[in-house]
Design an enzyme around this catalytic site. Sequence first.
Site, PDB file in Angstrom:
ATOM      1  N   GLY A 207       0.822  -1.213   0.000  1.00 34.99           N
ATOM      2  CA  GLY A 207       0.000   0.000   0.000  1.00 34.99           C
ATOM      3  C   GLY A 207       0.851   1.256   0.000  1.00 34.99           C
ATOM      4  O   GLY A 207       2.091   1.195  -0.024  1.00 34.99           O
TER       5      GLY A 207
ATOM      6  N   PHE B 183       1.425   3.473   2.355  1.00 30.98           N
ATOM      7  CA  PHE B 183       2.311   3.568   3.513  1.00 30.98           C
ATOM      8  C   PHE B 183       3.468   2.573   3.399  1.00 30.98           C
ATOM      9  O   PHE B 183       4.630   2.924   3.586  1.00 30.98           O
ATOM     10  CB  PHE B 183       1.523   3.301   4.810  1.00 30.98           C
ATOM     11  CG  PHE B 183       2.405   3.333   6.034  1.00 30.98           C
ATOM     12  CD1 PHE B 183       2.604   4.507   6.729  1.00 30.98           C
ATOM     13  CD2 PHE B 183       3.061   2.177   6.455  1.00 30.98           C
ATOM     14  CE1 PHE B 183       3.453   4.540   7.822  1.00 30.98           C
ATOM     15  CE2 PHE B 183       3.910   2.207   7.551  1.00 30.98           C
ATOM     16  CZ  PHE B 183       4.107   3.392   8.232  1.00 30.98           C
TER      17      PHE B 183
ATOM     18  N   LYS C 197      -0.049  -6.468  -7.257  1.00 35.41           N
ATOM     19  CA  LYS C 197       0.577  -5.345  -6.517  1.00 35.41           C
ATOM     20  C   LYS C 197       1.980  -5.763  -6.055  1.00 35.41           C
ATOM     21  O   LYS C 197       2.915  -4.973  -6.077  1.00 35.41           O
ATOM     22  CB  LYS C 197      -0.273  -4.948  -5.318  1.00 35.41           C
ATOM     23  CG  LYS C 197      -1.395  -3.984  -5.680  1.00 35.41           C
ATOM     24  CD  LYS C 197      -2.050  -3.441  -4.423  1.00 35.41           C
ATOM     25  CE  LYS C 197      -3.530  -3.605  -4.456  1.00 35.41           C
ATOM     26  NZ  LYS C 197      -4.176  -4.374  -3.451  1.00 35.41           N
TER      27      LYS C 197
ATOM     28  N   ALA D 170      -0.079  -2.532   8.702  1.00 32.88           N
ATOM     29  CA  ALA D 170      -0.694  -1.464   7.901  1.00 32.88           C
ATOM     30  C   ALA D 170      -1.872  -1.968   7.082  1.00 32.88           C
ATOM     31  O   ALA D 170      -2.624  -1.170   6.538  1.00 32.88           O
ATOM     32  CB  ALA D 170       0.355  -0.856   6.963  1.00 32.88           C
TER      33      ALA D 170
ATOM     34  N   LEU E  48      -1.132   0.622  12.637  1.00 30.28           N
ATOM     35  CA  LEU E  48      -1.562   1.948  12.178  1.00 30.28           C
ATOM     36  C   LEU E  48      -3.048   2.136  12.429  1.00 30.28           C
ATOM     37  O   LEU E  48      -3.841   1.237  12.155  1.00 30.28           O
ATOM     38  CB  LEU E  48      -1.291   2.108  10.678  1.00 30.28           C
ATOM     39  CG  LEU E  48       0.162   2.057  10.251  1.00 30.28           C
ATOM     40  CD1 LEU E  48       0.301   2.480   8.799  1.00 30.28           C
ATOM     41  CD2 LEU E  48       1.016   2.967  11.123  1.00 30.28           C
TER      42      LEU E  48
ATOM     43  N   LYS F 140     -10.284   8.550  12.493  1.00 27.39           N
ATOM     44  CA  LYS F 140     -11.683   8.109  12.424  1.00 27.39           C
ATOM     45  C   LYS F 140     -12.017   7.106  13.545  1.00 27.39           C
ATOM     46  O   LYS F 140     -13.188   6.798  13.791  1.00 27.39           O
ATOM     47  CB  LYS F 140     -11.988   7.511  11.047  1.00 27.39           C
ATOM     48  CG  LYS F 140     -11.920   8.600   9.965  1.00 27.39           C
ATOM     49  CD  LYS F 140     -12.191   8.103   8.580  1.00 27.39           C
ATOM     50  CE  LYS F 140     -12.216   9.236   7.576  1.00 27.39           C
ATOM     51  NZ  LYS F 140     -10.977  10.038   7.511  1.00 27.39           N
TER      52      LYS F 140
ATOM     53  N   TYR G  18     -15.776   1.841   9.561  1.00 23.19           N
ATOM     54  CA  TYR G  18     -14.316   1.791   9.414  1.00 23.19           C
ATOM     55  C   TYR G  18     -13.656   2.279  10.702  1.00 23.19           C
ATOM     56  O   TYR G  18     -12.804   1.601  11.277  1.00 23.19           O
ATOM     57  CB  TYR G  18     -13.888   2.651   8.212  1.00 23.19           C
ATOM     58  CG  TYR G  18     -12.402   2.961   8.167  1.00 23.19           C
ATOM     59  CD1 TYR G  18     -11.451   1.950   8.171  1.00 23.19           C
ATOM     60  CD2 TYR G  18     -11.946   4.288   8.130  1.00 23.19           C
ATOM     61  CE1 TYR G  18     -10.087   2.237   8.129  1.00 23.19           C
ATOM     62  CE2 TYR G  18     -10.596   4.587   8.085  1.00 23.19           C
ATOM     63  CZ  TYR G  18      -9.665   3.554   8.093  1.00 23.19           C
ATOM     64  OH  TYR G  18      -8.324   3.839   8.064  1.00 23.19           O
TER      65      TYR G  18
ATOM     66  N   ASN H  85      -5.676  12.377   7.695  1.00 24.17           N
ATOM     67  CA  ASN H  85      -5.634  12.113   6.249  1.00 24.17           C
ATOM     68  C   ASN H  85      -4.239  12.267   5.677  1.00 24.17           C
ATOM     69  O   ASN H  85      -3.554  13.250   5.947  1.00 24.17           O
ATOM     70  CB  ASN H  85      -6.556  13.097   5.522  1.00 24.17           C
ATOM     71  CG  ASN H  85      -8.010  12.760   5.736  1.00 24.17           C
ATOM     72  OD1 ASN H  85      -8.377  12.300   6.822  1.00 24.17           O
ATOM     73  ND2 ASN H  85      -8.819  12.960   4.734  1.00 24.17           N
TER      74      ASN H  85
ATOM     75  N   ARG I  67      -4.045   6.547  -1.787  1.00 21.30           N
ATOM     76  CA  ARG I  67      -5.000   5.930  -2.718  1.00 21.30           C
ATOM     77  C   ARG I  67      -6.429   6.172  -2.264  1.00 21.30           C
ATOM     78  O   ARG I  67      -6.764   5.976  -1.101  1.00 21.30           O
ATOM     79  CB  ARG I  67      -4.768   4.415  -2.766  1.00 21.30           C
ATOM     80  CG  ARG I  67      -3.485   4.019  -3.444  1.00 21.30           C
ATOM     81  CD  ARG I  67      -3.476   2.553  -3.798  1.00 21.30           C
ATOM     82  NE  ARG I  67      -3.963   1.702  -2.696  1.00 21.30           N
ATOM     83  CZ  ARG I  67      -4.451   0.491  -2.860  1.00 21.30           C
ATOM     84  NH1 ARG I  67      -4.546  -0.032  -4.059  1.00 21.30           N
ATOM     85  NH2 ARG I  67      -4.861  -0.232  -1.827  1.00 21.30           N
TER      86      ARG I  67
HETATM   87  N1  NAP Z   1      -4.331   6.734   3.814  1.00 20.11           N
HETATM   88  C1  NAP Z   1      -4.753   7.475   4.807  1.00 20.11           C
HETATM   89  O1  NAP Z   1      -5.197   8.621   4.637  1.00 20.11           O
HETATM   90  C2  NAP Z   1      -4.658   6.925   6.215  1.00 20.11           C
HETATM   91  C3  NAP Z   1      -4.886   7.789   7.289  1.00 20.11           C
HETATM   92  C4  NAP Z   1      -4.792   7.295   8.589  1.00 20.11           C
HETATM   93  C5  NAP Z   1      -4.506   5.956   8.774  1.00 20.11           C
HETATM   94  N2  NAP Z   1      -4.311   5.125   7.716  1.00 20.11           N
HETATM   95  C6  NAP Z   1      -4.033   3.705   7.985  1.00 20.11           C
HETATM   96  O2  NAP Z   1      -2.767   3.399   7.439  1.00 20.11           O
HETATM   97  C7  NAP Z   1      -2.739   2.050   7.010  1.00 20.11           C
HETATM   98  C8  NAP Z   1      -2.147   1.962   5.618  1.00 20.11           C
HETATM   99  O3  NAP Z   1      -2.921   2.746   4.754  1.00 20.11           O
HETATM  100  P1  NAP Z   1      -2.552   2.903   3.226  1.00 20.11           P
HETATM  101  O4  NAP Z   1      -2.971   4.267   2.830  1.00 20.11           O
HETATM  102  O5  NAP Z   1      -1.176   2.442   2.976  1.00 20.11           O
HETATM  103  O6  NAP Z   1      -3.597   1.845   2.588  1.00 20.11           O
HETATM  104  P2  NAP Z   1      -3.592   1.233   1.130  1.00 20.11           P
HETATM  105  O7  NAP Z   1      -2.729   1.988   0.203  1.00 20.11           O
HETATM  106  O8  NAP Z   1      -5.030   1.001   0.765  1.00 20.11           O
HETATM  107  O9  NAP Z   1      -2.912  -0.197   1.359  1.00 20.11           O
HETATM  108  C9  NAP Z   1      -3.556  -1.217   2.063  1.00 20.11           C
HETATM  109  C10 NAP Z   1      -2.669  -2.429   2.040  1.00 20.11           C
HETATM  110  O10 NAP Z   1      -3.290  -3.459   2.798  1.00 20.11           O
HETATM  111  C11 NAP Z   1      -3.316  -4.663   2.031  1.00 20.11           C
HETATM  112  N3  NAP Z   1      -4.451  -5.445   2.481  1.00 20.11           N
HETATM  113  C12 NAP Z   1      -5.767  -5.110   2.456  1.00 20.11           C
HETATM  114  N4  NAP Z   1      -6.502  -6.099   2.968  1.00 20.11           N
HETATM  115  C13 NAP Z   1      -5.631  -7.074   3.357  1.00 20.11           C
HETATM  116  C14 NAP Z   1      -5.784  -8.342   3.955  1.00 20.11           C
HETATM  117  N5  NAP Z   1      -6.990  -8.825   4.278  1.00 20.11           N
HETATM  118  N6  NAP Z   1      -4.668  -9.077   4.215  1.00 20.11           N
HETATM  119  C15 NAP Z   1      -3.438  -8.615   3.886  1.00 20.11           C
HETATM  120  N7  NAP Z   1      -3.238  -7.416   3.308  1.00 20.11           N
HETATM  121  C16 NAP Z   1      -4.328  -6.670   3.047  1.00 20.11           C
HETATM  122  C17 NAP Z   1      -3.391  -4.191   0.578  1.00 20.11           C
HETATM  123  O11 NAP Z   1      -2.888  -5.136  -0.337  1.00 20.11           O
HETATM  124  P3  NAP Z   1      -3.822  -6.290  -0.965  1.00 20.11           P
HETATM  125  O12 NAP Z   1      -5.080  -5.629  -1.388  1.00 20.11           O
HETATM  126  O13 NAP Z   1      -3.000  -6.828  -2.083  1.00 20.11           O
HETATM  127  O14 NAP Z   1      -4.012  -7.308   0.098  1.00 20.11           O
HETATM  128  C18 NAP Z   1      -2.417  -3.006   0.658  1.00 20.11           C
HETATM  129  O15 NAP Z   1      -1.099  -3.496   0.605  1.00 20.11           O
HETATM  130  C19 NAP Z   1      -4.154   1.509   7.165  1.00 20.11           C
HETATM  131  O16 NAP Z   1      -4.215   0.748   8.344  1.00 20.11           O
HETATM  132  C20 NAP Z   1      -5.010   2.752   7.305  1.00 20.11           C
HETATM  133  O17 NAP Z   1      -6.135   2.503   8.100  1.00 20.11           O
HETATM  134  C21 NAP Z   1      -4.362   5.586   6.436  1.00 20.11           C
END
Ligand code: NAP
Length: 333
Positions: A14, A16, A42, A81, A123, A127, A135, A167, A172
């Site tokens: 992802g 992060f 990916k 993550a 992480l 929210k 979520y 945020n 993505r």
């Molecule tokens: N982006 C933001 O604005 C934000 C803000 C605050 C906190 N966060 C937190 O930061 C973390 C990372 O966010 P991000 O933005 O990097 O998310 P992201 O780009 O959507 O990446 C999510 C990752 O999780 C993997 N994933 C999803 N479901 C899975 C499963 N069941 N088993 C194993 N892997 C799984 C996805 O790969 P696959 O689909 O290939 O499995 C992908 O590698 C999350 O916990 C999110 O809640 C994000």
Amino acid sequence: MFNNKNILITGGTGSFGKKYVKTLLKNYTPNKIIIYSRDELKQFEMQQDFNQPCMRYFIGDVRDKERLTQAMNGVDFVIHAAALKQVPAAEYNPMECIKTNINGAENVISAALANNVSKVIALSTDKAANPVNLYGATKLVSDKLFVAANNISGGHNTTFAVVRYGNVVGSRGSVVPFFEKLINENAAEIPVTHNEMTRFWINLQDGVDFVLKNFERMLGGEIFVPKIPSMRIVDLAKAMAPNLPIKIIGIRPGEKLHEIMCPADDSYHTYEYDDHFVIAPSIKFSSRSNDFTVNLIEERGQLVDSNFEYNSKNNPEFLTVEQLLTFNQMAEQ
Ligand SMILES: NC(=O)c1ccc[n+]([C@@H]2O[C@H](COP(=O)([O-])OP(=O)(O)OC[C@H]3O[C@@H](n4cnc5c(N)ncnc54)[C@H](OP(=O)(O)O)[C@@H]3O)[C@@H](O)[C@H]2O)c1
């Protein structure tokens, strides 16, 4: 701290995860970095950019405890993550979100304990504070699981902490790529949900650096919250599309007008440090430190005033339209 160590990142493909790996490889010489996620495409694409000898790619789901336990064999540090994080998708598919974000968290904890992993950071998101959508609610449960995991006795030395932030600029499915798409398609207007809506705003590198630092700081049981700026969504629209009119379309299901990172109800166990807050556990640990006024690198924090709340509306630091432009450009580097 990460030299010669084995590090596993769930959701490593992802936004992060990729930035985290890039930063680790730039500053340290880890023995192994294990990427754990489901989608082979990916992972294949990530391998084109990250194919160093220390890189390992594991296909696996966080819902699968057995596979996670196998993947964590010999691992020193885990960053959790992986998540389902789209608010509307979670509302429509609640059980899927619960299975990944809650059962997945439980599996990460079990696998880490079974392998005597040294430290785990999960992480979380703003929210999760006083959640109004599924979520956020699943992330709050996940936070509680990671905090309480520090109390699991039986000779385990694993410590668990949570990092909660707002945020991420340009991640993505977020507002910046959405506005960019509209601008590239020559849209006639920019839709904004509410004139007053505010959000905490962090760039990915700062998020990654904060997580890295907290591995050094953590005693176990903390929810670490960085001090970061807020912005008004209308200002973001003005910064990105200065010539387009703004259309107010109304707040969406599950959305808040303002986000909270440290709720007032937690103020009696929230500590302020120079550049971050620590929400200490509300429970007492039986065989762990319960003193969160000082961390492992000797930084000191002070209890906040009762009823203090750190939210995106009252945040003393707000980005102006001009600052938002520079901030977003920096985030792309
Ligand atoms: N982006 C933001 O604005 C934000 C803000 C605050 C906190 N966060 C937190 O930061 C973390 C990372 O966010 P991000 O933005 O990097 O998310 P992201 O780009 O959507 O990446 C999510 C990752 O999780 C993997 N994933 C999803 N479901 C899975 C499963 N069941 N088993 C194993 N892997 C799984 C996805 O790969 P696959 O689909 O290939 O499995 C992908 O590698 C999350 O916990 C999110 O809640 C994000």
